[in-house]
Each structure stands twice: as structure tokens, then as C-alpha cells.
Design a protein around this motif. Structure first.
Motif, short mmCIF file in Angstrom:
data_model
loop_
_atom_site.label_atom_id
_atom_site.label_comp_id
_atom_site.label_asym_id
_atom_site.label_seq_id
_atom_site.Cartn_x
_atom_site.Cartn_y
_atom_site.Cartn_z
N GLN A 288 56.37 -11.91 6.38
CA GLN A 288 57.48 -11.69 5.44
C GLN A 288 58.73 -11.18 6.17
O GLN A 288 59.85 -11.52 5.81
CB GLN A 288 57.06 -10.70 4.35
CG GLN A 288 55.94 -11.19 3.46
CD GLN A 288 56.28 -12.49 2.75
OE1 GLN A 288 57.37 -12.64 2.20
NE2 GLN A 288 55.36 -13.45 2.79
N LEU A 289 58.53 -10.38 7.19
CA LEU A 289 59.66 -9.88 7.98
C LEU A 289 60.36 -11.03 8.69
O LEU A 289 61.59 -11.05 8.79
CB LEU A 289 59.19 -8.84 8.99
CG LEU A 289 60.25 -8.22 9.92
CD1 LEU A 289 61.36 -7.56 9.11
CD2 LEU A 289 59.60 -7.21 10.85
N ARG A 290 59.60 -11.99 9.19
CA ARG A 290 60.21 -13.15 9.86
C ARG A 290 61.06 -13.95 8.90
O ARG A 290 62.10 -14.49 9.28
CB ARG A 290 59.11 -14.04 10.47
CG ARG A 290 58.56 -13.53 11.78
CD ARG A 290 57.71 -14.59 12.45
NE ARG A 290 56.48 -14.86 11.72
CZ ARG A 290 55.34 -14.22 11.93
NH1 ARG A 290 55.27 -13.28 12.83
NH2 ARG A 290 54.27 -14.52 11.24
N ILE A 291 60.64 -14.04 7.63
CA ILE A 291 61.44 -14.76 6.64
C ILE A 291 62.76 -14.04 6.42
O ILE A 291 63.83 -14.66 6.39
CB ILE A 291 60.66 -14.90 5.32
CG1 ILE A 291 59.41 -15.76 5.55
CG2 ILE A 291 61.54 -15.51 4.22
CD1 ILE A 291 58.46 -15.80 4.37
N GLY A 292 62.71 -12.71 6.27
CA GLY A 292 63.91 -11.88 6.26
C GLY A 292 64.83 -12.06 5.06
O GLY A 292 66.03 -11.82 5.17
#
Length: 744
Positions: A288-292
Motif C-alpha cells: 500500500q505504501l508503494r501505491i502511495g
């Protein structure tokens, strides 16, 4: 039997035909094995056994050829042949010789290709010449199945391996952002090595079936394309931690001495948990952090928090929290003050469990720098230096430290730090964009070349040329940025502002409509519409719109607050209703990043946010008769400005402070300096608060009333207007396709 007679007998028995057939067949077998083994998930190191079999089989084949021959389609035993047996070559011999020739040509061509690659590697100026011998990139592992759970598991394994290998002293490990640029791409590892400047890549695949895991890992030399090591791990799903540790350790062990002077496999650390459920939550948080996005970042926080609940000692999950909160700060999803609190409490929790955590020290440094902007209290630089001793190649540490150096009049040091960050994360768009904003637009060009689909490479150049007053070139860059990312309202909004600055409101109308279509409630779309209304209909309707935007706590994005604050203030002063502005101002403080609501009359100037916002409040306080409060705030603003770095004092707010303090000549000096300065009055930093946008609002507004009867003021405006007129003609020529701006 004499040697000469043995040779003749071998020819008569067609032993050389047998040898030729064997060589051709063995070569074909090795080529098939090289292609088929990876596809069938057979460990590639098994090819060595094929080689051993081929070598051992050769003397057997020769012995067979000595004793047997093929005649009439049957295998027959041969005895000693007399000297009358023919020695001439027959048709099968010519076919075998032809096949041997083809094999030889293929081998020679391959050797020449490798020699060519080697020559390129050492050629001056060639990208591969910059390869760091002790360097590696972990490419995203491939999920064999289409299951989304396997996808995040594969990505997570890659990211954890990057983290583990980064702990190895003197080994440069390419950061995740850059490594993941190659996800799903079929690119030769030698080309990847050239692009990233690494000597080796680690890649592999992940397959999960019920409670079983099959992970294949390959360590490849990027200069030759050969394998250092390949291995398949078939284990229970619960063994994931041991597998990752083993892959990381084996990677370091298999790197040859030429790449790594010592064998520090013992320095490969674990990930800090043996709780499988906590680990799964951590991987989901990373995904989810990579999606940002606005939606994904709260989910990332939930996953990291859950991982910590399951294992209170899981520090990597706390580091995930730091990065997720930081990402929220970039999109104004978290209050600035709350972010600073998070950047102090979370690192202290981490340091209790790991006193050497570089990530925790960096977060504390960022908090100290922000709270005592721009110099820090003295703790910030000490913490950054300690963090870099532990993790000298961490791009987050490097970029935040470069930001600090830039604000503190150390631009050359900042550039060197950015160069180090780009060595380990050469394709990270934000690193490249921020490096370009320091003034070297070659980094923006690199971003355009390396990540051509990313609009930032064009937008950063557009910002830079706008600040320099090169409106025509800025327009061309923002046009391309809009083509690259038509769903982003910021680029047509910037284009609208360029047209408005150049005095072309009709052209601005179309750009504003495109911005509104892409994001009708986006701050830049609203601000562009307000600016256009000001140009077309005047201050009264534009001012009402600006006050409404402040009351609605519209987030400050790019030039939005600059336009809205100025027009709302000018309108309130023009209508002699300063209280309306102060009321709306108080409501605007609810915007995340603006310090939160409260009694602004008692607010101190303790941060840049305080400085920027309270600067706008001064004229309204004076107009409302609250002179004591206004003087107290003005004194604090001046003290904050005077104690700032030279870089900060270049900012155009010096002009405002002098104007508000009654220093007319000083204000005119600063105004002229800002107009003549190639930087357009903007500090060379991350900020995109474009000065031109403030000038065209303030010059004919009530704030400049004390200057209007001064001849110098008219001369300065005439000088600037002459420049604007030239730019307008250049823009019109571009619009009419009479010329094109040069894009370097």
C-alpha cells in the motif's frame, strides 16, 4: 601400433566422423539445457552436471567409433583395416564438417560479442564504465501464479532482501524504487547493469501452493550475463524467514572476491520478527505504501500498526509507519504539527529497541530541522552524520540531509549528497526532480530519458524556466507534461498561470477549463479560476471567490495559497472589511500542514509555516486597528528572517517585510534585485511557490500603495513589463505555429 599408423587407422575407422557428430550433438544438448532448465524451474547450477556428462562421454564415444561403424543402416563391428581402405571424405563427412563450422562460427560470434561488451565496459564515457565493482541490484521477484497474495509476497521478499543486503559493509545496493522500475520488463541483465551501474543482479521467482513455498534465486554477473549462483528452495511456507536469510547470506558468499573484498555474510541481518502473521501485515503495508495514494496510505498505516500489535519488537514496521506518515505529509493528508510529533515519538520507540537505527535518527533530524528551521538546533546535523555512518547509501537519509544543507548555504555539499543518492537510486523520480530544482537541469533531462512516461521531468524544467522569466520555454515544457499526464490538473493550471502572467486571458480560459475537467475541486484548479476571474472581471468577484476558498480550508498546493491569500487580503482591504479576511484565515488553518486552528493572534513565529501564513495577516491586523498584535508579529517575522540562512533570505518575502515595516527604499532595492535575478526571486529549492504569480497580483494591488508615487517603482514595473511583452510575442508565435521554443 605406431602413432602415424594409429592416425591412419582412426581415419579409416571414421573415428573423426564420430567425434564431429558427438561435438555437434553435445553443443546442441547444452544449448537446450541452458534454455529449458530455467523454464522448467530446474536449478541452473544443474547445467554443470550436463557438462560433466558431456566431457566423460567423449572418450566413450571415441571408443565406440573405433570398434563400430554404420553400414547399410546397421551397426557393425570393425576390425583392423588394411592400407587399401579409402581415405577420401564421403558425403556424411562433409555434412558433419559443415555442422562443425556452424558451431564454431556461433561460438566465435558469441566470444566477439562478449569482447565488445567488455570494451564498452572500459570505454571512457560509457555508462558501464561507472560500474561499482561492489554493487548489486535486487530485481523484483516474479510471482509464478496470478494470485494477488503471491504478488505482494514476491515484492515483499525482494524488498526485504534489499534491506538485508544493505546492511553489508562496502556493498552498494540499489534502492527499491529504482529496482522496481524493471518489474515486468524483459531486459537483458547486462543492459540493466549498464543502466544501474551495478556488477551483479539478484533475481528469482516465488510460487506458493497451500503450505509449500518454491523460491528460485539467481545471482548473475551483469558484465558477462553468466550465473554466479542459482538455487531452488522448496520449503514449508512457515520457513520464509529462514529462506530469506539463506538467500541473502548465499548471495554475499557467492559474490567473488573481485566484487567484495571480504566475505561479510555474517553482517546480513534478519528482518526483526519471526511472527509470520506480523510479517504478512508488514508486506501488505509495503504494498500500500508503494501505491502511495490518498486511499492506500491509511491502509498502509493500518497494516503496519497491526504488525506492531502482533510483534511489539518489529522495528521495520515502525520504519514503515515513518515513511507512510511522511508520504501523507507530501499530499497534505496529515497536519504538519502532527507529522512532527510522529517524527519524534516513533523514532524514540525504535531507538529503545535498536540504538543504532539510522532511519530513526534521520526522522529525529528531520523533526529538529523543521522545528528549528532552517538551521536546526545543532542536533539535526549530528543525527544525520550518525545515520550516514550506519547507512551511508540510504537514499532517504541522503536526500533529507541534502535538503538541510541547501537551506543552510551549502549548495555544493548538497549537490554531492544528491549525487550519492542518485548512485543508489538513479531512477527515483523525486530524487532526480529535487536535484534538478537545485539548479542543475541535467537531472531533469536524465529523468526524462530514464523515465520518459513520468511527467515530472518536464514539469520541473517548466517550473525552473518560469522562475527565470522564460515563459515561452516554460509553456512548452508544461504542455508536454500535460500530454504525459492529462489526468493531473496541475499542468493545465500552470499553463493558465503562464498565460495570465503574459497577459493572455483568453488562452488561459481554455487551460483553466482543462484543469477543472481533470480536477474540479483541486486547489490549483480553484486558484487558476480565481486568478482568471481577477483578470477578466476584477477584484470584487475574484476576492469573494478567494475568501470562500479560505473558509473552505482549501489545501495549499503549488501556487494555490499564493493566489488565494493575496486576492482575499486585497479584497478585504479594498472593501474595508479586514475582519472577513481574518475570519477566513482562521478557518484556513484547519488545512493539514497549516498548523491547526487556534488563536492566531497569540501564535508565535516558530516555523516556516508560521512565517508564511502570518506574513499575510499583518496588513489585515493593521487595517483592523490591532497594531500591537501586528507589531509583535512583525518583530517576530523579522527576527525569524534575520536568523535564517542566506538562501532563505533570498526569498521575496524580504520585500514584503520591508514594505510592511515602512522601509520604502529598501523594498524598492529588493524588488529590483528580485526582478533582475535569474532565479526570479525564488530560492533554488523544492518550493514551487512561483514568484511571478505573486508579483502580478501585488503590483497593482493595495499592498503596494506606498510605492505608487515613487519614480523608481514605475521604472521597475516598466522594465518587467518590457520583458513580459517580449515573452508574450514568443508565446503567440508558438501558439500560431510560427516558431518553436528550443527544448534543451
Amino acid at each position: 601400433m605406431r602413432l602415424g599408423n594409429l592416425f591412419v587407422q582412426a581415419r579409416r575407422r571414421r573415428v573423426f566422423r564420430t567425434a564431429g557428430l558427438y561435438i555437434v550433438g553435445a553443443w546442441l544438448l547444452l544449448q537446450i539445457a541452458d534454455l529449458a532448465f530455467p523454464a522448467l524451474s530446474i536449478p541452473e547450477e544443474s547445467i554443470r552436471f550436463v557438462w560433466i556428462a558431456v566431457i566423460l562421454g567423449f572418450p566413450i564415444a571415441i571408443a565406440f567409433g573405433w570398434r563400430y561403424d554404420i553400414e547399410g543402416g546397421r551397426v557393425v563391428r570393425t576390425g583392423d583395416l588394411d592400407d587399401s581402405a579409402p581415405l577420401s571424405l564421403q558425403r556424411p563427412d562433409y555434412l558433419i564438417l559443415g555442422a562443425l563450422g556452424i558451431v564454431a562460427m556461433v561460438i566465435v560470434a558469441g566470444s566477439l560479442s562478449e569482447i565488445s561488451d567488455t570494451q564498452k565496459a572500459v570505454a571512457p564515457g560509457s555508462p558501464i564504465a561507472q560500474i561499482d565493482s561492489a554493487s548489486i541490484a535486487v530485481l523484483p521477484f516474479v510471482a509464478v501464479t496470478a494470485n494477488s497474495d503471491d504478488e505482494y509476497l514476491a515484492d515483499g521478499i525482494s524488498e526485504v532482501l534489499i534491506h538485508q543486503l544493505s546492511n553489508v559493509p562496502d556493498l552498494k545496493v540499489v534502492a527499491r524504487t529504482t529496482s522496481f522500475m524493471f518489474k515486468g520488463q524483459n531486459i537483458d541483465v547486462r543492459e540493466i547493469g549498464r543502466q544501474l551501474g551495478v556488477a551483479a543482479v539478484l533475481t528469482g521467482s516465488v510460487q506458493r501452493a497451500e503450505d509449500r513455498l518454491r523460491i528460485t534465486a539467481r545471482l548473475i554477473d551483469t558484465r558477462s550475463g553468466t550465473h554466479y549462483w542459482s538455487e531452488e528452495f522448496n520449503r514449508q511456507d512457515a520457513d520464509i524467514f529462514a529462506i530469506q536469510d539463506e538467500i541473502a547470506g548465499r548471495t554475499v558468499e557467492k559474490l567473488p572476491a573481485a566484487l567484495l573484498a571480504q566475505n561479510p555474510a555474517s553482517s546480513v541481518g534478519g528482518i526483526g520478527t519471526d511472527n509470520r502473521e506480523a510479517y504478512e501485515e508488514y508486506l501488505k503495508g509495503l504494498e500500500q505504501l508503494r501505491i502511495g495514494s490518498v486511499d492506500s496510505l491509511p491502509r498502509a498505516l493500518d497494516h503496519f500498526e497491526r504488525a506492531i500489535e502482533l510483534d511489539d519488537g518489529f522495528n521495520l514496521a515502525r520504519v514503515g509507519l515513518l515513511h507512510a506518515y511522511g508520504a501523507q505529509g507530501l499530499i497534505f493528508q496529515i497536519n504538519y504539527a502532527e507529522l512532527q510529533v510522529r517524527y519524534q515519538t516513533i523514532p524514540r520507540d525504535i531507538l529503545q529497541r535498536d540504538p543504532e537505527s539510522a532511519q530513526a535518527k534521520t526522522a529525529l533530524a528531520v523533526a529538529d530541522f523543521s522545528l528549528h528551521f532552517p538551521t536546526g538546533s545543532g542536533e539535526a546535523e549530528r543525527l544525520w552524520n550518525e545515520a550516514l555512518e550506519t547507512a551511508p547509501n540510504d537514499p532517504w537519509i541522503l536526500t533529507t540531509y541534502a535538503y538541510y544543507l541547501e537551506w543552510n548555504d551549502r549548495p555544493q555539499e548538497a549537490i554531492k549528497i544528491f549525487e550519492r543518492a542518485l548512485e543508489v537510486d538513479p531512477l527515483e523520480p523525486r530524487v532526480l526532480a529535487n536535484a534538478a530544482r537545485l539548479g542543475d537541469l541535467s537531472h531533469a533531462q536524465t529523468l526524462r530519458e530514464k523515465v520518459p512516461e513520468n511527467a515530472a521531468g518536464w514539469a520541473v524544467a517548466g517550473e525552473a524556466y518560469f522562475r527565470r522569466g522564460d515563459l515561452a520555454r516554460s509553456l512548452e515544457y508544461f504542455r508536454i507534461a500535460e500530454e504525459k499526464s492529462p489526468q493531473d490538473p496541475e499542468f493545465p493550471a500552470f499553463i493558465a498561470m503562464i498565460y495570465l502572467t503574459a497577459g493572455l486571458p483568453d488562452e488561459a480560459e481554455a487551460a483553466v477549463r482543462r484543469a477543472e475537467a481533470a480536477g474540479p475541486t483541486a486547489p490549483v484548479s480553484v486558484a487558476a479560476r480565481i486568478g482568471l476571474t481577477y483578470r477578466q472581471e476584477g477584484l470584487i468577484p475574484a476576492g469573494e471567490m478567494a475568501l470562500a476558498a479560505l473558509r473552505n480550508a482549501l489545501p495549499g498546493r503549488q501556487f494555490a495559497l499564493t493566489v488565494i491569500y493575496n486576492l482575499a487580503l486585497q479584497y478585504a482591504l479594498h472593501t474595508d472589511e479586514p475582519e472577513r479576511f481574518m475570519e477566513a484565515f482562521a478557518m484556513s488553518l484547519e488545512v493539514p500542514g497549516m498548523g491547526g486552528a487556534g488563536n492566531f493572534r497569540r501564535r508565535s513565529v516558530a516555523s516556516t509555516i508560521d512565517y508564511v501564513s502570518l506574513n499575510q495577516l499583518l496588513p489585515a491586523l493593521h487595517a483592523a486597528g490591532e497594531t500591537d498584535t501586528a507589531e509583535r508579529i512583525l518583530s517576530e517575522l523579522n527576527a525569524f528572517f534575520d536568523n535564517a540562512s542566506d538562501t532563505f533570505r533570498h526569498h521575496e518575502t524580504r520585500y514584503q517585510l520591508q514594505l510592511f515595516s515602512g522601509d520604502v527604499e529598501g523594498a524598492l532595492d529588493t524588488l529590483e534585485e528580485l526582478i533582475d535575478d535569474g532565479r526570479g526571486g525564488l530560492i533554488p529549492s523544492w518550493s514551487t511557490n512561483l514568484s511571478e504569480l505573486r508579483w502580478w497580483l501585488e503590483f497593482d494591488g493595495i499592498l503596494a500603495e506606498p510605492l505608487k508615487n515613487n519614480p523608481r517603482y514605475s521604472e521597475i514595473l516598466d522594465k518587467r513589463q518590457a520583458h513580459i511583452d517580449r515573452e508574450r510575442q514568443a508565446i503567440l508565435a508558438i501558439i500560431n505555429n510560427e516558431s518553436e521554443a528550443t527544448l534543451p
